[in-house]
Design an enzyme around this catalytic site. Structure first.
Site, PDB file in Angstrom:
ATOM      1  N   LYS A  62       1.406   9.997   5.738  1.00  0.00           N
ATOM      2  CA  LYS A  62       1.462   8.579   6.106  1.00  0.00           C
ATOM      3  C   LYS A  62       2.740   7.905   5.610  1.00  0.00           C
ATOM      4  O   LYS A  62       2.800   6.676   5.497  1.00  0.00           O
ATOM      5  CB  LYS A  62       0.197   7.871   5.594  1.00  0.00           C
TER       6      LYS A  62
ATOM      7  N   GLU B 102       7.461  -7.037   1.600  1.00  0.00           N
ATOM      8  CA  GLU B 102       6.169  -7.004   2.295  1.00  0.00           C
ATOM      9  C   GLU B 102       5.375  -8.278   1.980  1.00  0.00           C
ATOM     10  O   GLU B 102       4.719  -8.843   2.851  1.00  0.00           O
ATOM     11  CB  GLU B 102       5.355  -5.775   1.854  1.00  0.00           C
TER      12      GLU B 102
ATOM     13  N   ARG C  35     -10.809  10.039   1.707  1.00  0.00           N
ATOM     14  CA  ARG C  35     -10.686  10.757   2.981  1.00  0.00           C
ATOM     15  C   ARG C  35     -11.792  11.804   3.116  1.00  0.00           C
ATOM     16  O   ARG C  35     -12.222  12.109   4.223  1.00  0.00           O
ATOM     17  CB  ARG C  35      -9.291  11.364   3.110  1.00  0.00           C
TER      18      ARG C  35
ATOM     19  N   LYS D 116       0.861  -1.179   0.000  1.00  0.00           N
ATOM     20  CA  LYS D 116       0.000   0.000   0.000  1.00  0.00           C
ATOM     21  C   LYS D 116       0.898   1.230   0.000  1.00  0.00           C
ATOM     22  O   LYS D 116       1.713   1.418   0.904  1.00  0.00           O
ATOM     23  CB  LYS D 116      -0.913  -0.004   1.221  1.00  0.00           C
TER      24      LYS D 116
ATOM     25  N   LYS E 126      -2.191  -1.521  -3.777  1.00  0.00           N
ATOM     26  CA  LYS E 126      -3.051  -0.342  -3.725  1.00  0.00           C
ATOM     27  C   LYS E 126      -2.227   0.918  -3.834  1.00  0.00           C
ATOM     28  O   LYS E 126      -1.260   1.037  -3.089  1.00  0.00           O
ATOM     29  CB  LYS E 126      -3.802  -0.376  -2.394  1.00  0.00           C
TER      30      LYS E 126
ATOM     31  N   SER F 254     -10.135   5.557  -4.862  1.00  0.00           N
ATOM     32  CA  SER F 254     -11.071   6.663  -5.070  1.00  0.00           C
ATOM     33  C   SER F 254     -10.574   7.688  -6.088  1.00  0.00           C
ATOM     34  O   SER F 254     -11.343   8.165  -6.924  1.00  0.00           O
ATOM     35  CB  SER F 254     -11.365   7.339  -3.730  1.00  0.00           C
TER      36      SER F 254
END
Ligand code: PBG
Length: 324
Positions: free
Chosen positions: A216, A232, A204, A194, A247, A273
């Site tokens: 982040k 990961e 958001r 991600k 993502k 989104s």
């Protein structure tokens, strides 16, 4: 000329015979934004066609989708600011509306598949996915909070939990917590690669979950990195993940492809989104043919190697696929 590739493109019958990738409704997961209360259908300006739904309307939405042949959903709660706190306690509270809606949907539609979001940001007064201490997002003290949230979702009847927080070690921690609580059949769709992306803006807006300070980047991945996704992936697989997610999807098709070649687990891709909003905006201006671009987008994600696609287009695709 002996070789004429165009011969295999002469008619739709031939083209469809040699078509390498197909997209089925079985591959699609439809995100639903949920709010407390009744009779609510709150449109989200940056996500045209998508609204926050209260339980009654969410049940109606699930029913409509099931009738179209779309039966997998991922659920996100839009929580009032007054209920948010530092430790995201509302996420496992007894009267949490998100858990109530999970219970009700599974009761009325036991044959659907529900996935959750496991991360602190929808419930956190800091708007971060993990616990904040002295301005840092701390890893290990976040894990027990995520575990309480995940076990509460499992108790409510969720089929698959979706840790989207990017804390280290959380897949194994959640697997163990769920097993100990008797939920060994609940799957884990890990948000594995991600990225710290600009493409989450409309999401958001939908949840009012933007970070209250900073960004982040200390937990989500650097968009410049591809090989790090392998690291990961290896960890999540060893810790017991059932799906590996990439993502966003469209700007990371190389990562989807790379992971699909390195694992036997199904790959999920989140067509986020911002990716949806970009196409909606261009189509609204008449700059792109919406339906053709939508089909091409979703197909490209499948072609790259994703088995499952989380996409805001799911219902619209299903409606249009039924009419085709
Ligand atoms: C947060 C979360 C995000 C999304 C899903 N879960 C946003 C973020 O990381 O800030 C984004 C999905 C989208 O943009 O459609 N746990």
């Amino acid at each position: 000329m002996l070789e004429r590739p165009r011969r295999n493109r002469t008619s739709e019958a031939v083209r469809s015979m040699v078509r390498e990738t197909r997209l089925s409704l079985d591959n699609l997961i439809f995100p639903l934004f949920l709010v407390d209360g009744n009779g609510q259908r709150q449109p989200i300006a940056s996500l045209p066609g998508i609204a926050r739904l209260s339980q009654d309307n969410a049940l109606r939405e699930v029913e409509q989708c099931m009738n179209l042949g779309l039966r997998s959903f991922v659920l996100f709660p839009a929580v009032e600011d007054a209920l948010k706190d530092r430790e995201a306690t509302y996420s496992w509270s007894r009267d949490n509306f998100y858990l109530r809606i999970i219970r009700q949907v599974k009761k009325e539609f036991p044959e659907c598949c529900l996935a959750s979001d496991v991360a602190m940001d929808p419930y956190s007064s800091d708007g971060h996915d993990g616990l904040v201490e002295n301005g840092n997002i701390v890893n290990d003290d976040t894990l027990p909070i995520l575990a309480r949230m995940a076990v509460a979702q499992a108790e409510a009847g969720i089929d698959i939990i979706g840790p989207s927080d990017m804390m280290d070690g959380r897949v194994g921690y959640l697997r163990e917590a769920m097993d100990q609580a008797g939920h060994s059949q609940v799957g884990i769709m890990s948000y594995c690669a991600k990225y710290a992306s600009a493409m989450y803006g409309p999401f958001r807006d939908a949840l009012s979950s933007a970070p209250k300070f900073g960004d982040k980047k200390t937990y989500q991945m650097d968009p410049a990195n591809q090989r790090e996704a392998l690291r990961e992936a290896a960890l999540d697989e060893a810790e017991g993940a059932d799906f590996l997610m990439v993502k966003p999807a469209l700007m990371y098709l190389d990562v989807i492809h790379l992971l699909s070649e390195h694992t036997a687990l199904p790959i999920a891709a989140y067509n986020v989104s911002g990716e949806y909003a970009m196409l909606k905006a261009a189509a609204e201006r008449g700059w792109l043919d919406h339906d053709r671009a939508m089909n091409e987008m979703l197909l490209s994600i499948r072609r790259a190697g994703a088995t499952a696609i989380l996409t805001y287009f799911a219902k619209e695709y299903a409606e249009k696929a039924v009419g085709r």
